[in-house]
Design an enzyme around this catalytic site. Structure first.
Site, PDB file in Angstrom:
ATOM      1  N   CYS A  78      45.021  46.744  35.136  1.00 18.41           N
ATOM      2  CA  CYS A  78      44.284  47.844  35.761  1.00 18.41           C
ATOM      3  C   CYS A  78      45.292  48.753  36.445  1.00 18.41           C
ATOM      4  CB  CYS A  78      43.194  47.328  36.705  1.00 18.41           C
ATOM      5  SG  CYS A  78      43.787  46.393  38.126  1.00 18.41           S
ATOM      6  N   ASN A  86      46.236  46.442  40.316  1.00 15.59           N
ATOM      7  CA  ASN A  86      46.334  44.978  40.200  1.00 15.59           C
ATOM      8  C   ASN A  86      45.899  44.269  41.491  1.00 15.59           C
ATOM      9  OD1 ASN A  86      48.929  42.456  39.521  1.00 15.59           O
ATOM     10  ND2 ASN A  86      46.822  42.479  38.827  1.00 15.59           N
ATOM     11  N   CYS A 126      42.167  44.858  42.487  1.00 22.32           N
ATOM     12  CA  CYS A 126      40.699  44.769  42.435  1.00 22.32           C
ATOM     13  C   CYS A 126      40.198  44.155  41.133  1.00 22.32           C
ATOM     14  CB  CYS A 126      40.069  46.148  42.619  1.00 22.32           C
ATOM     15  SG  CYS A 126      40.491  46.963  44.180  1.00 22.32           S
ATOM     16  N   ARG A 127      40.347  44.887  40.009  1.00 21.61           N
ATOM     17  CA  ARG A 127      39.709  44.477  38.755  1.00 21.61           C
ATOM     18  C   ARG A 127      40.495  43.449  37.954  1.00 21.61           C
ATOM     19  NH1 ARG A 127      39.340  50.445  36.658  1.00 21.61           N
ATOM     20  NH2 ARG A 127      41.287  50.412  37.847  1.00 21.61           N
ATOM     21  N   SER A 128      41.770  43.726  37.664  1.00 26.11           N
ATOM     22  CA  SER A 128      42.500  42.794  36.785  1.00 26.11           C
ATOM     23  C   SER A 128      42.733  41.410  37.426  1.00 26.11           C
ATOM     24  CB  SER A 128      43.802  43.395  36.251  1.00 26.11           C
ATOM     25  OG  SER A 128      44.714  43.692  37.272  1.00 26.11           O
ATOM     26  N   ASP A 135      36.207  51.459  38.901  1.00 23.72           N
ATOM     27  CA  ASP A 135      37.151  51.092  39.944  1.00 23.72           C
ATOM     28  C   ASP A 135      36.402  50.959  41.271  1.00 23.72           C
ATOM     29  OD1 ASP A 135      39.221  50.798  41.689  1.00 23.72           O
ATOM     30  OD2 ASP A 135      40.397  52.461  40.894  1.00 23.72           O
TER      31      ASP A 135
END
Ligand code: 4NP
Length: 164
Positions: free
Chosen positions: A8, A11, A13-15, A126
């Site tokens: 993401c 690195n 929040c999402r990934s 995001d």
């Protein structure tokens, strides 16, 4: 060993959520010794930081450990080291292809949302600039996509006769 990398922007929040969730599913499936999971960001804003507190909160609420992860930026060496590179949104996907201008990467990079059944967007949104509910929504999407990925990985491991 089959290697999967989630990417993401920051690195945090999402990934990391995808990293922790898929690793947890592989652990429960007894496949953790056959598949390595990692994550990184296209940006360097948060290098060395643990995941966002809201990512840790929602993951741990579902029994997924996340606090041990540390952010890092993608490196060109990742393009060789990993078998599958999964971008969390289309901007991450474009940035990865720009970074690896030779074109070799095209077959290795996919969009995370392609694994989410019934997805209405191509991007994992995001959640960084929103509230906790954004992280809850991202958790559900990422969990669904990782379930598909687990099934596909299990199939491919069976196909090559290495268990699963
Ligand atoms: P992520 O979210 O890409 O899911 O980790 C973000 C984290 C940090 C920033 C943007 C997005 N930032 O601008 O610092």
């Amino acid at each position: 060993m089959y290697r999967v990398l989630f990417v993401c922007l920051g690195n945090i929040c999402r990934s990391p959520l995808a990293d922790g969730i898929l690793a947890h599913k592989l652990q429960l499936a007894g496949l953790a010794d056959q598949v390595e999971v990692d994550s990184c960001g296209t940006g360097d804003y948060h290098v060395g930081s643990p995941p966002h507190v809201e990512s840790i909160r929602v993951a741990e609420a579902h029994g997924v450990p996340l606090a041990h992860l540390r952010a890092r930026q993608v490196a060109v060496a990742d393009f060789d080291a990993f078998d599958l590179i999964v971008a969390m949104d289309r901007k991450n996907h474009r940035d990865l292809l720009t970074l690896e201008a030779t074109g070799q990467l095209h077959g290795k990079v996919s969009l995370f949302m392609s694994y989410v059944p019934g997805a209405t967007s191509q991007d994992v949104p995001d959640p960084y600039f929103g509230g906790p509910e954004g992280f809850d929504a991202v958790y559900e999407m990422v969990d669904a996509g990782c379930e598909t990925m687990l099934a596909e990985i299990r199939q491919s491991l069976v196909a090559v006769g290495s268990g699963g």
